[in-house]
Every structure is written in C-alpha cells, then in structure tokens.
Design a protein around this motif. Structure first.
Motif, mmCIF file in Angstrom:
data_model
loop_
_atom_site.group_PDB
_atom_site.id
_atom_site.type_symbol
_atom_site.label_atom_id
_atom_site.label_comp_id
_atom_site.label_asym_id
_atom_site.label_seq_id
_atom_site.Cartn_x
_atom_site.Cartn_y
_atom_site.Cartn_z
ATOM 1 N N ASN A 1 0.834 -1.193 0.000
ATOM 2 C CA ASN A 1 0.000 0.000 0.000
ATOM 3 C C ASN A 1 0.877 1.254 0.000
ATOM 4 O O ASN A 1 1.634 1.508 0.937
ATOM 5 C CB ASN A 1 -0.922 -0.001 1.222
ATOM 6 N N GLU A 2 0.746 2.038 -1.064
ATOM 7 C CA GLU A 2 1.568 3.240 -1.233
ATOM 8 C C GLU A 2 1.267 4.318 -0.194
ATOM 9 O O GLU A 2 2.057 5.240 -0.011
ATOM 10 C CB GLU A 2 1.383 3.800 -2.649
ATOM 11 N N GLY B 1 3.372 7.844 2.176
ATOM 12 C CA GLY B 1 2.889 9.220 2.112
ATOM 13 C C GLY B 1 2.207 9.593 0.817
ATOM 14 O O GLY B 1 1.793 10.740 0.646
ATOM 15 N N ASP B 2 2.079 8.672 -0.124
ATOM 16 C CA ASP B 2 1.419 8.915 -1.400
ATOM 17 C C ASP B 2 0.053 8.232 -1.402
ATOM 18 O O ASP B 2 -0.254 7.447 -0.514
ATOM 19 C CB ASP B 2 2.259 8.377 -2.561
ATOM 20 N N ALA B 3 -0.746 8.519 -2.422
ATOM 21 C CA ALA B 3 -2.056 7.874 -2.509
ATOM 22 C C ALA B 3 -2.472 7.709 -3.965
ATOM 23 O O ALA B 3 -2.350 8.645 -4.758
ATOM 24 C CB ALA B 3 -3.097 8.687 -1.767
ATOM 25 N N ILE B 4 -2.931 6.513 -4.299
ATOM 26 C CA ILE B 4 -3.592 6.274 -5.581
ATOM 27 C C ILE B 4 -5.083 6.334 -5.281
ATOM 28 O O ILE B 4 -5.585 5.592 -4.436
ATOM 29 C CB ILE B 4 -3.226 4.904 -6.180
ATOM 30 N N LEU B 5 -5.766 7.234 -5.963
ATOM 31 C CA LEU B 5 -7.189 7.411 -5.721
ATOM 32 C C LEU B 5 -8.001 6.732 -6.818
ATOM 33 O O LEU B 5 -7.609 6.734 -7.976
ATOM 34 C CB LEU B 5 -7.525 8.902 -5.668
ATOM 35 N N TYR C 1 -6.002 8.766 -9.918
ATOM 36 C CA TYR C 1 -5.168 9.915 -9.580
ATOM 37 C C TYR C 1 -4.092 9.462 -8.612
ATOM 38 O O TYR C 1 -4.376 8.748 -7.665
ATOM 39 C CB TYR C 1 -6.013 11.027 -8.950
ATOM 40 N N TYR C 2 -2.838 9.893 -8.865
ATOM 41 C CA TYR C 2 -1.729 9.593 -7.967
ATOM 42 C C TYR C 2 -1.327 10.898 -7.305
ATOM 43 O O TYR C 2 -0.919 11.845 -7.966
ATOM 44 C CB TYR C 2 -0.550 8.988 -8.735
ATOM 45 N N VAL C 3 -1.462 10.936 -5.968
ATOM 46 C CA VAL C 3 -1.144 12.142 -5.210
ATOM 47 C C VAL C 3 0.117 11.870 -4.397
ATOM 48 O O VAL C 3 0.132 10.983 -3.543
ATOM 49 C CB VAL C 3 -2.306 12.528 -4.262
ATOM 50 N N GLN C 4 1.180 12.625 -4.676
ATOM 51 C CA GLN C 4 2.428 12.467 -3.929
ATOM 52 C C GLN C 4 2.410 13.352 -2.693
ATOM 53 O O GLN C 4 1.882 14.456 -2.720
ATOM 54 C CB GLN C 4 3.620 12.822 -4.811
ATOM 55 N N ASN C 5 3.016 12.833 -1.620
ATOM 56 C CA ASN C 5 3.132 13.570 -0.349
ATOM 57 C C ASN C 5 1.785 14.130 0.117
ATOM 58 O O ASN C 5 1.700 15.277 0.543
ATOM 59 C CB ASN C 5 4.168 14.698 -0.480
ATOM 60 N N SER C 6 0.759 13.307 0.036
ATOM 61 C CA SER C 6 -0.579 13.756 0.417
ATOM 62 C C SER C 6 -0.797 13.748 1.931
ATOM 63 O O SER C 6 -1.722 14.382 2.421
ATOM 64 C CB SER C 6 -1.641 12.874 -0.240
ATOM 65 N N ASN D 1 10.075 1.246 -1.543
ATOM 66 C CA ASN D 1 10.568 0.774 -2.841
ATOM 67 C C ASN D 1 11.395 -0.501 -2.690
ATOM 68 O O ASN D 1 11.308 -1.404 -3.530
ATOM 69 C CB ASN D 1 11.389 1.869 -3.536
ATOM 70 N N ALA D 2 12.197 -0.601 -1.633
ATOM 71 C CA ALA D 2 12.992 -1.812 -1.397
ATOM 72 C C ALA D 2 12.086 -3.020 -1.186
ATOM 73 O O ALA D 2 12.382 -4.121 -1.663
ATOM 74 C CB ALA D 2 13.912 -1.619 -0.192
#
Length: 173
Positions: A95-96, A100-104, A127-132, A143-144
C-alpha cells in the motif's frame, strides 16, 4: 431517483479525487487516525507495528511468518481480530499510503443498485497524489520492499527462511 442520487454521489467523490483529497476507511487502516481536519494523522502506536512489518519483510521473513509472529505477540489486526492473515500483511506491504502517497479510485462502483465494486483497470480515471499525508515508512524502504517482492516472485519454489544462504547453496546430492 436512486440512479440520480448515485450519480451525484459518484460525481462528488470523483471531484474530490481530482482535487487530490484522500479518503480511507479509518476503522480498518493500520497506522493512521482521522485528524480534526479529516486528513490522515499518524497513530504512533500502530505505526510501530507497520514499521516492524516492513523491517521483518526486508530481513527475510515471509508475510505468513510475519503474521504468525504478530499473532503470537498478541497484536490485533487492523480489523480488530487476533489472528493475522498473510494477505493482510501483503496489503500493508504494497500500500503506497504508507510512504505518504495515494492512488485514488483504485476501485469503483459498477452498479448503483447492487453496489458491486470492481477494480479499476482504466475504466475511470485514477489519480496519484504524492506527499498527500505524513509517511510511516520512507519511500526508499517502501521501494525496497516492492523490489524484494519482485525478486521473491521470480525465484523457483517458496521463500522459506531468513538465512542469507537460503536458495543460493544447493546440495549436489
């Protein structure tokens, strides 16, 4: 009337997604609480469990083994159950939102009467929201974990051990 209400609700939800407003099921989302402004706020006690899950996976434990260890330690699941399932561990690890990101709009409602949900495969915009919101694990750690998932998926057989030579040394007999 029901169709009209459903379409209006769906439009409002999609508008919030387009504006980058993140919404999650707070009652079943480990590591975060709903803040006074309605946004995600880190729950430090639960965040320790999330960080432990990520760390143990990178140490070589399988999702099943992590779940077994959490169950033995008496830590409740996000749904409040006593027994952890490996699918819950997998969903936390992939889960992204934990970085701190979100796929909506990962899922959407197909039929307003049956309220049947479908995984979004391009039928409606995502929608991909970075640092949301505040992250629990670093982007590098997240990522690892994704790279480790791919590495384990590519190996023959199951990932069975935390030993560094597991799967690398094979008996000649």
């Amino acid at each position: 009337e029901s169709r009209s209400i459903s379409e209006n609700c769906a439009w409002g939800q999609r508008k919030r997604f387009a504006d980058g407003k993140v919404s999650v099921p707070f009652g079943r989302f480990l590591g975060y609480d709903k803040g006074p402004d309605g946004n995600l706020v880190v729950n430090e006690e639960q965040a320790k469990v999330v960080r432990r899950i990520y760390a143990e996976f990178l140490q070589g434990y399988t999702p099943y083994a992590i779940g077994r260890r959490l169950t033995e330690d008496g830590i409740p699941t996000p749904g409040g159950k006593q027994k952890w399932n490996d699918s819950v561990i997998r969903s936390i690890l992939t889960n992204e939102k934990y970085k701190g990101d979100a796929i909506l709009q990962k899922k959407f409602t197909v039929d307003f009467l049956s309220k049947k949900m479908k995984i979004n495969e391009g039928e409606v915009p995502q929608y991909y929201v970075q640092n949301s919101h505040p992250a629990i694990v670093s982007a590098d750690t997240w990522n690892a974990v994704q790279i480790e998932f791919q590495r384990r998926k590519g190996r023959k057989g199951r990932h069975k051990s935390t030993h560094p030579f597991n799967g690398k040394i094979i008996c000649a007999d």
